[in-house]
Design a protein around this motif. Structure first.
Motif, PDB file in Angstrom:
ATOM      1  N   THR A  29       0.846  -1.193   0.000  1.00  0.00           N
ATOM      2  CA  THR A  29       0.000   0.000   0.000  1.00  0.00           C
ATOM      3  C   THR A  29       0.885   1.249   0.000  1.00  0.00           C
ATOM      4  O   THR A  29       2.070   1.184   0.360  1.00  0.00           O
ATOM      5  N   ALA A  30       0.312   2.379  -0.369  1.00  0.00           N
ATOM      6  CA  ALA A  30       1.056   3.647  -0.360  1.00  0.00           C
ATOM      7  C   ALA A  30       1.542   3.969   1.051  1.00  0.00           C
ATOM      8  O   ALA A  30       2.638   4.496   1.238  1.00  0.00           O
ATOM      9  N   GLY A  31       0.748   3.629   2.066  1.00  0.00           N
ATOM     10  CA  GLY A  31       1.118   3.910   3.449  1.00  0.00           C
ATOM     11  C   GLY A  31       1.806   2.758   4.150  1.00  0.00           C
ATOM     12  O   GLY A  31       1.939   2.767   5.375  1.00  0.00           O
ATOM     13  N   PHE A  32       2.269   1.757   3.390  1.00  0.00           N
ATOM     14  CA  PHE A  32       2.935   0.586   3.972  1.00  0.00           C
ATOM     15  C   PHE A  32       4.065   1.003   4.912  1.00  0.00           C
ATOM     16  O   PHE A  32       4.777   1.977   4.673  1.00  0.00           O
ATOM     17  N   TYR A  33       4.244   0.206   5.975  1.00  0.00           N
ATOM     18  CA  TYR A  33       5.449   0.295   6.785  1.00  0.00           C
ATOM     19  C   TYR A  33       5.781  -1.082   7.333  1.00  0.00           C
ATOM     20  O   TYR A  33       4.910  -1.912   7.541  1.00  0.00           O
ATOM     21  N   GLY A  34       7.066  -1.304   7.515  1.00  0.00           N
ATOM     22  CA  GLY A  34       7.551  -2.547   8.093  1.00  0.00           C
ATOM     23  C   GLY A  34       8.259  -2.263   9.402  1.00  0.00           C
ATOM     24  O   GLY A  34       9.034  -1.309   9.491  1.00  0.00           O
ATOM     25  N   VAL A  35       7.962  -3.070  10.405  1.00  0.00           N
ATOM     26  CA  VAL A  35       8.629  -2.969  11.699  1.00  0.00           C
ATOM     27  C   VAL A  35       9.609  -4.133  11.778  1.00  0.00           C
ATOM     28  O   VAL A  35       9.211  -5.301  11.708  1.00  0.00           O
ATOM     29  N   GLY A  36      10.872  -3.818  11.895  1.00  0.00           N
ATOM     30  CA  GLY A  36      11.898  -4.843  11.936  1.00  0.00           C
ATOM     31  C   GLY A  36      12.081  -5.434  13.318  1.00  0.00           C
ATOM     32  O   GLY A  36      11.581  -4.903  14.313  1.00  0.00           O
ATOM     33  N   PRO A  37      12.808  -6.548  13.407  1.00  0.00           N
ATOM     34  CA  PRO A  37      12.962  -7.261  14.675  1.00  0.00           C
ATOM     35  C   PRO A  37      13.739  -6.484  15.734  1.00  0.00           C
ATOM     36  O   PRO A  37      13.670  -6.810  16.912  1.00  0.00           O
ATOM     37  N   ALA A  46      11.654   3.372   2.034  1.00  0.00           N
ATOM     38  CA  ALA A  46      12.856   2.791   2.633  1.00  0.00           C
ATOM     39  C   ALA A  46      12.865   1.269   2.484  1.00  0.00           C
ATOM     40  O   ALA A  46      13.917   0.660   2.287  1.00  0.00           O
ATOM     41  N   TRP A  47      11.682   0.636   2.569  1.00  0.00           N
ATOM     42  CA  TRP A  47      11.580  -0.814   2.388  1.00  0.00           C
ATOM     43  C   TRP A  47      12.063  -1.206   0.987  1.00  0.00           C
ATOM     44  O   TRP A  47      12.842  -2.128   0.825  1.00  0.00           O
ATOM     45  N   LEU A  48      11.607  -0.455   0.002  1.00  0.00           N
ATOM     46  CA  LEU A  48      12.005  -0.732  -1.382  1.00  0.00           C
ATOM     47  C   LEU A  48      13.474  -0.390  -1.613  1.00  0.00           C
ATOM     48  O   LEU A  48      14.168  -1.084  -2.365  1.00  0.00           O
ATOM     49  N   ALA A  49      13.954   0.666  -0.961  1.00  0.00           N
ATOM     50  CA  ALA A  49      15.335   1.112  -1.158  1.00  0.00           C
ATOM     51  C   ALA A  49      16.356   0.056  -0.738  1.00  0.00           C
ATOM     52  O   ALA A  49      17.458   0.010  -1.285  1.00  0.00           O
ATOM     53  N   ARG A  50      16.007  -0.813   0.210  1.00  0.00           N
ATOM     54  CA  ARG A  50      16.934  -1.878   0.632  1.00  0.00           C
ATOM     55  C   ARG A  50      17.333  -2.728  -0.563  1.00  0.00           C
ATOM     56  O   ARG A  50      18.472  -3.162  -0.683  1.00  0.00           O
ATOM     57  N   HIS A  51      16.365  -2.967  -1.458  1.00  0.00           N
ATOM     58  CA  HIS A  51      16.642  -3.761  -2.656  1.00  0.00           C
ATOM     59  C   HIS A  51      17.283  -2.901  -3.749  1.00  0.00           C
ATOM     60  O   HIS A  51      18.206  -3.344  -4.421  1.00  0.00           O
ATOM     61  N   GLN A  52      16.788  -1.677  -3.931  1.00  0.00           N
ATOM     62  CA  GLN A  52      17.295  -0.806  -4.993  1.00  0.00           C
ATOM     63  C   GLN A  52      18.785  -0.537  -4.832  1.00  0.00           C
ATOM     64  O   GLN A  52      19.523  -0.503  -5.804  1.00  0.00           O
TER      65      GLN A  52
END
Length: 141
Positions: A29-37, A46-52
């Motif tokens: 989603t546009a407002g997606f966020y991930g909380v890491g361990p 930022a989630w996508l940038a890890r791969h880019q």
């Protein structure tokens, strides 16, 4: 688990393992966020940038022990996330518990939130507090 949820999870895990930013952009989603361990929060960019940036590379990425519970247009999934790979040339944890919130946007399934937690005693997780297990004993769960 529904076929729709299963198909979505397969598409998402495949895209994460491949570092397929284009597909991931469509699945989040546009407002997606991930909380890491470790407690950090990554918004979609930022989630996508890890791969880019090439900082994150998986050789395997999957979910097992999947449980899904639908609530209207929202599905909450809990699972055991397993992976092998590196982030900035450091090994990623081999296992984590994951909670995923999948929503329906205009009939399309998208991932709104993922929260990851270390599984105590697994490779890559912080050390358990207290005395180390004796040889031949399992770590407490």
């Amino acid at each position: 688990m529904t076929d729709q949820t299963d198909a979505f999870l397969t598409a998402w895990t495949t895209a994460e393992q491949a570092g397929d930013v284009r597909t991931l952009d469509q699945l989040l989603t546009a407002g997606f966020y991930g909380v890491g361990p470790m407690g950090f929060i990554l918004p979609k960019t930022a989630w996508l940038a890890r791969h880019q940036a090439g900082d994150l590379a998986y050789t395997s990425f999957g979910l097992d022990q999947v449980q899904a519970d639908g609530h209207g247009e929202v599905t909450v999934v809990t699972a055991r996330h397993t992976s092998a790979g590196t982030y900035q040339d450091r090994p990623v944890p081999e296992a984590a518990r994951a909670t995923l919130v999948i929503v329906s946007e205009g009939g399309t399934r998208k991932l709104a939130v993922i929260h990851l937690s270390f599984i105590a005693g697994t490779r890559g997780a912080p050390a358990l507090p207290g005395p180390a297990p004796q040889a031949g004993q399992d770590a407490p769960q």
